[in-house]
Scaffold this active site. Structure first.
Site, PDB file in Angstrom:
ATOM      1  N   GLU A 122       0.852  -1.179   0.000  1.00 19.33           N
ATOM      2  CA  GLU A 122       0.000   0.000   0.000  1.00 19.33           C
ATOM      3  C   GLU A 122       0.896   1.239   0.000  1.00 19.33           C
ATOM      4  OE1 GLU A 122      -2.779   0.388   3.239  1.00 19.33           O
ATOM      5  OE2 GLU A 122      -3.775   2.083   2.291  1.00 19.33           O
ATOM      6  N   ALA A 255       1.645  -0.222  10.883  1.00 19.41           N
ATOM      7  CA  ALA A 255       1.316  -1.599  10.520  1.00 19.41           C
ATOM      8  C   ALA A 255       0.471  -1.613   9.264  1.00 19.41           C
ATOM      9  CB  ALA A 255       0.557  -2.285  11.651  1.00 19.41           C
ATOM     10  N   MET A 256       0.328  -2.811   8.684  1.00 15.90           N
ATOM     11  CA  MET A 256      -0.360  -2.942   7.400  1.00 15.90           C
ATOM     12  C   MET A 256      -1.263  -4.174   7.387  1.00 15.90           C
ATOM     13  SD  MET A 256      -0.889  -1.814   4.411  1.00 15.90           S
ATOM     14  CE  MET A 256      -2.022  -2.631   3.302  1.00 15.90           C
ATOM     15  N   GLU A 257      -2.462  -3.977   6.849  1.00 15.29           N
ATOM     16  CA  GLU A 257      -3.531  -4.974   6.952  1.00 15.29           C
ATOM     17  C   GLU A 257      -3.564  -6.014   5.840  1.00 15.29           C
ATOM     18  OE1 GLU A 257      -3.922  -1.684   6.119  1.00 15.29           O
ATOM     19  OE2 GLU A 257      -5.569  -1.386   4.718  1.00 15.29           O
ATOM     20  N   ASN A 258      -2.432  -6.354   5.203  1.00 15.84           N
ATOM     21  CA  ASN A 258      -2.424  -7.378   4.143  1.00 15.84           C
ATOM     22  C   ASN A 258      -3.310  -8.566   4.512  1.00 15.84           C
ATOM     23  OD1 ASN A 258      -0.075  -5.868   3.124  1.00 15.84           O
ATOM     24  ND2 ASN A 258       0.924  -6.799   4.881  1.00 15.84           N
ATOM     25  N   GLU A 291      -5.803  -3.006  12.394  1.00 12.58           N
ATOM     26  CA  GLU A 291      -5.446  -3.800  11.209  1.00 12.58           C
ATOM     27  C   GLU A 291      -6.372  -5.004  11.078  1.00 12.58           C
ATOM     28  OE1 GLU A 291      -3.710  -2.058   9.444  1.00 12.58           O
ATOM     29  OE2 GLU A 291      -2.619  -0.828  10.878  1.00 12.58           O
TER      30      GLU A 291
HETATM   31  N1  BES Z   1      -3.197   0.843   5.777  1.00 12.49           N
HETATM   32  C1  BES Z   1      -2.473   1.487   6.790  1.00 12.49           C
HETATM   33  C2  BES Z   1      -0.981   1.394   6.631  1.00 12.49           C
HETATM   34  C3  BES Z   1      -0.384   2.219   5.512  1.00 12.49           C
HETATM   35  C4  BES Z   1      -0.362   3.565   5.564  1.00 12.49           C
HETATM   36  C5  BES Z   1       0.195   1.646   4.423  1.00 12.49           C
HETATM   37  C6  BES Z   1       0.212   4.315   4.536  1.00 12.49           C
HETATM   38  C7  BES Z   1       0.763   2.387   3.415  1.00 12.49           C
HETATM   39  C8  BES Z   1       0.770   3.731   3.467  1.00 12.49           C
HETATM   40  C9  BES Z   1      -2.816   0.919   8.159  1.00 12.49           C
HETATM   41  O1  BES Z   1      -4.058   0.325   8.247  1.00 12.49           O
HETATM   42  C10 BES Z   1      -2.831   2.075   9.113  1.00 12.49           C
HETATM   43  O2  BES Z   1      -3.691   2.882   8.996  1.00 12.49           O
HETATM   44  N2  BES Z   1      -1.873   2.124  10.032  1.00 12.49           N
HETATM   45  C11 BES Z   1      -1.683   3.233  10.925  1.00 12.49           C
HETATM   46  C12 BES Z   1      -2.071   2.914  12.337  1.00 12.49           C
HETATM   47  C13 BES Z   1      -3.524   2.934  12.657  1.00 12.49           C
HETATM   48  C14 BES Z   1      -3.759   2.515  14.094  1.00 12.49           C
HETATM   49  C15 BES Z   1      -4.187   4.253  12.405  1.00 12.49           C
HETATM   50  C16 BES Z   1      -0.206   3.531  10.900  1.00 12.49           C
HETATM   51  O3  BES Z   1       0.540   2.737  10.337  1.00 12.49           O
HETATM   52  O4  BES Z   1       0.193   4.531  11.454  1.00 12.49           O
HETATM   53 ZN    ZN Z   2      -5.671   1.631   8.492  1.00 12.46          ZN
END
Ligand code: BES
Ligand code: ZN
Length: 850
Positions: A122, A255-258, A291
């Site tokens: 992502e 983190a990433m939700e793959n 996630e």
């Molecule tokens: N999908 C995002 C991670 C992401 C963000 C991937 C930008 C690529 C580019 C993930 O679900 C997310 O939102 N993570 C947040 C933490 C969350 C608790 C708000 C993060 O990584 O800060």
């Molecule tokens: Zn997210």
């Protein structure tokens, strides 16, 4: 200058891809510098497609060979991808490419972290793995074969088989490429299992580097709680036989939700009492839930295009906030979220980077994973829920899952579900998604003959590209108190829809005290003339805990503003109110800790700016110091007793109640340290058996410049633990006096353990620098210069993290001419860097255009 004129993408230009992707087969032949990726993809032209261009995204790929239906072809390599003549009937595309994971410092695509292969796709990272229509509305099933000699080799979905040197995976759920993941390395697992409400058993694993297995138990318990919560509250069940989480040390985000294979920054999953603070535990709980919740809000139902990002992120942040409120304290979570919103989203919404939760244009989508998309996106859902009511909200969500499962959706789809479920017209509400800027709501009141009238006037200042704004629907939760402190009208949600609107309340025996914007029912700035006496009254009597805190917060701001502007002494009535509250054992310790935490210096700067003053960071710092010192003296006689009463005995547990007590205890310790020369903090440091207390003691000592011995001891104890070392780096800069901040940070960049390439370490240093308000904004300009130099150095390695950190400069127009010209010089220097990334170029250009 950036390489070429950067391309801008527009929401209005959306066109569907001309082909369906029926299946994807990938084979990875792993080698650190020469990984081969073989793809076999079945495409079917869409009969009614307007645009049949066969363009596949691809970046930093070495094309070895390409085939159509088994026949070698020579595609036309274009900027950012390739084009190819293809048949008009369904066909198979095959490609072999070579990539270099070991040389990938951008941490996007397939890269290596501590000898472990991992991916981050992502938003648009899959195109660095192979040629593909890398857009979220192209969904397909993926079958993956990994060849290599790594002991553990994982991908999405369910395992299909494995043998010496290979493993195969199949994900039955169609997904966009941004949810693809692969991990391979020497990993060990902390296992668990969960039985879903329909009786399916799911295998759970947290995979970590050998040595970290002792830090997984909390994450595993949280994962199970999240799975149960989503079933109980939203009726949503997990849909694979396996759910894997992997911890990696080098990661740009949290983190990433793959799908079925979440990848986490190790700081957001590894936890132990000895190495993690209460704040770490709380963050880990929230992010694991977040996630996991994406499995439905994001994965099963995804986004049509990246302009719709808040469809998944705003909703999932809203859901993880509900989860935290249920696991911990609802008011405390709300107060924490509003503090974050004001600290991160308000500056964005009221500065050069302002954009609506659904932006309409971008150059680099990574720059739009913002507080506005996330936090304001979640606030918008909170308002929607408040307007339609809880029952209708859950009814609409059930309809959303029924109607859109398996689809890539838009904000229009989302709102339509609410309209259909409730019969409500949401066209005006939709403005929250398209208008940037924080609305100001001016409140005036009138009382005559038992009737009380509240009048609201809303307006939103201009933001980049949006000079004029229409009035929005604002849910305004209001309650009324009688002068003796009783609530005479319980919370009622007034719906503001016009620029100016009045509401009357009849049958009141006397003029009430209003409690407005309870629970912070809308992300607005309230403007109302009121007195400190009334604020103190609300702090003591309001039945809405959020507004009780808010009254205390307003008092704190007023006194600090008066100290800065007029050199006033700290307000005695406020100090008395604080003292009363701190000693009140009936009140929740976490709440008392919050009331006792002063507004940040950046918050005071923002308040001054909103009122038309130019903030002076040094004066704001001095006022904060004087205030805290005076408060410590005022509480002097009760501090030792309070310290003892709030000390949590017995073995450490991360639950909300003990964490709240420790938070209050930490506040008391920092006050006490101002009076006792650090004796108590030194004792606490020596005896602490958990990081929360060890870190609180170290922080108190370092703030008082009495922590040299302990800081060295901390280093000796923890130098082999990366995550704890991040704390050590950050704390020294956070605690430094303004004139020493930049020098402290500069010295730490020379430390053998400083590592540009590790985003956590870079953020520990430069996040702390930017977060030390008076230090960063010291009149010497050294803070600006140091940050700019290091952003330039990082940009060629990791554009994404560089660009995000440019936001430290977004408030520059608030400050005096001297500071503005110092910052402008640094921004121009970044902008003028040869070969600057598209990411950073977009950020500095937008900030400079202010
Ligand atoms: N999908 C995002 C991670 C992401 C963000 C991937 C930008 C690529 C580019 C993930 O679900 C997310 O939102 N993570 C947040 C933490 C969350 C608790 C708000 C993060 O990584 O800060
Ligand atoms: Zn997210």
């Amino acid at each position: 200058m950036a390489k070429d004129t950067p391309q801008t993408f527009y929401l209005k230009d959306y066109t569907p891809f001309g082909y369906d992707v029926e299946s994807v087969h990938l084979t990875f032949r792993l080698a650190p510098e020469t990984t081969r990726v073989l793809s076999k993809i079945r495409f079917a032209p869409k009969p009614d497609a307007a645009d049949k261009t066969f363009f596949l995204h691809g970046e930093e790929l070495k094309l070895i060979s390409a085939k159509l239906d088994g026949q070698e072809v020579t595609p036309e390599l274009a900027d950012g991808g390739l084009k190819c003549e293809v048949p008009s009937a369904p066909f198979t595309w095959e490609a072999e490419v070579e990539i270099n994971p070991a040389g990938n410092t951008a941490l996007e695509g397939l890269y290596m972290s501590n000898r472990m292969y991992c991916t981050q796709c992502e938003a648009e990272g899959f195109r660095k793995i192979t040629y593909y229509p890398d857009r979220p509305d192209v969904m397909s099933t993926f079958t993956v074969r990994i060849e290599g000699d790594e002991p553990v080799m994982l991908s999405n979905g369910n395992p299909m088989g494995q043998g010496e040197g290979w493993a195969e995976w199949h994900d039955p759920w169609p997904k966009p490429a941004y949810l693809f993941a692969l991990v391979a390395g020497d990993l060990v697992n902390h296992p668990g299992s969960f039985t879903t409400k329909s009786g399916k058993e799911v295998e759970l694993n947290i995979w970590v580097r050998p040595g970290d297995e002792g830090k997984c138990a909390f994450g595993m318990e949280t994962l199970k709680k999240s799975m149960k919560w989503d079933e109980d509250v939203y009726g949503l069940e997990y849909d694979l036989e396996l759910f894997n989480i992997v911890a990696v040390d080098d990661f740009n985000m949290g983190a990433m939700e793959n799908k079925g294979l979440n990848i986490f920054n190790s700081s957001c999953v590894l936890a132990s009492p000895e190495t993690s603070t209460d704040a770490n535990f709380e963050r880990i709980e929230a992010i694991i839930a977040h996630e996991y919740f994406h499995n439905w809000t994001g994965n099963r139902i995804t986004c049509r295009d990246w302009f719709q990002l808040c469809l998944k992120e705003g909703l999932t942040v809203f859901r993880d906030a509900q989860f935290t409120a249920d696991m911990r304290s609802e008011p405390v979570k709300r107060i924490d979220d509003v503090i974050t919103l004001r600290a991160r989203q308000f500056p964005e919404d009221n500065g050069p980077l302002a954009h609506p939760p659904r932006p309409e244009a971008f150059q680099e989508i990574n720059n739009f994973y913002t507080a506005t998309v996330y936090e304001k996106g979640a606030e918008v859902i909170g308002m929607l829920k408040r307007l339609v009511g809880d029952d209708n909200y859950y009814k609409a969500l059930q309809l959303y899952f029924e109607r859109h499962d398996g689809q890539a959706c838009t904000i229009e789809d989302w709102l339509k579900v609410f309209e259909d479920a409730t019969g409500r017209d949401l066209s005006q509400f939709k403005l929250w998604y398209s208008q940037a800027g924080t609305p100001r709501v001016k409140v005036s009141e009138d009382y005559a003959d038992g009737t009380y009238t509240l009048t609201f006037e809303q307006s939103t200042p201009p933001t980049p590209g949006q000079p004029d704004k229409a009035p929005r629907v604002i849910p305004m939760a209001v309650g009324l108190l009688s002068p003796n402190g009783d609530e005479v009208r319980g919370t009622q949600v007034l719906e503001l829809t016009d620029a100016k609107q009045s509401f009357t309340f009849d049958g009141l025996a006397s003029k009430p005290v209003p409690s407005i914007l309870r629970e912070f029912s809308a992300p607005v700035i309230l403007e109302r003339e009121t007195t400190n006496a009334e604020r103190a009254f609300l702090l003591a009597h309001d039945t809405d805990p959020f507004n009780r805190w808010e009254a205390g917060n307003a008092l704190a701001k007023e006194t600090r503003v008066a100290m800065v502007l007029d050199g006033a002494a700290p307000d005695a009535a406020y100090l008395d109110a604080l003292e009363k509250l701190v000693r009140d054992d009936e009140q929740d310790p976490a709440f008392r800790a919050l009331v006792l935490s002063p507004p940040s210096q950046a918050d005071i700067a923002q308040t001054l700016h909103e009122r038309g003053y130019t903030p002076d960071p040094q004066k704001i710092y001095d006022a904060a110091e004087t205030f805290t010192q005076t408060l410590a003296q005022q509480l002097e006689t009760s501090l030792p007793r309070l310290y003892a009463a709030t000390t949590v005995e017995g073995p450490y547990a991360p639950d909300a109640e003990s964490a709240g007590k420790r938070a209050l205890n930490g506040r008391i310790l920092s006050l006490l340290t101002r009076l006792d020369g650090g004796e108590q903090a030194a004792r606490q440091y020596a005896s602490a058996d958990n990081m929360t207390q060890q870190y609180a003691a170290l922080g108190a000592l370092m703030k008082a410049e009495k922590g040299e011995v302990q800081s060295q001891a901390f280093f000796d104890q923890w130098q082999d633990d990366r995550l704890v070392m991040d704390k050590w780096f950050a704390l020294q800069i956070a605690c430094a006096a303004p004139e020493k901040t930049a020098a402290t940070a500069a010295a730490l960049t020379k430390h053998p353990l400083f590592d540009m390439k590790n985003p956590n370490r870079f953020r520990a240093v430069f996040g702390a620098l930017a977060g030390n308000h008076a230090g960063f904004h010291h009149a010497s300009g050294e803070g600006y210069q140091l940050l700019a130099e290091n952003l330039i150095a990082l940009d060629s390695l990791n554009p994404q993290t560089t660009a995000r950190m440019c936001a430290a400069f977004q408030t520059w127009k608030r400050y005096d001419a001297g500071r503005q010209s110092l910052i402008r010089a640094q921004l121009s220097r970044i902008a003028g860097t040869e070969g600057l990334s598209r990411d950073t170029n977009e950020m500095v250009t937008r900030i400079l255009d202010a």
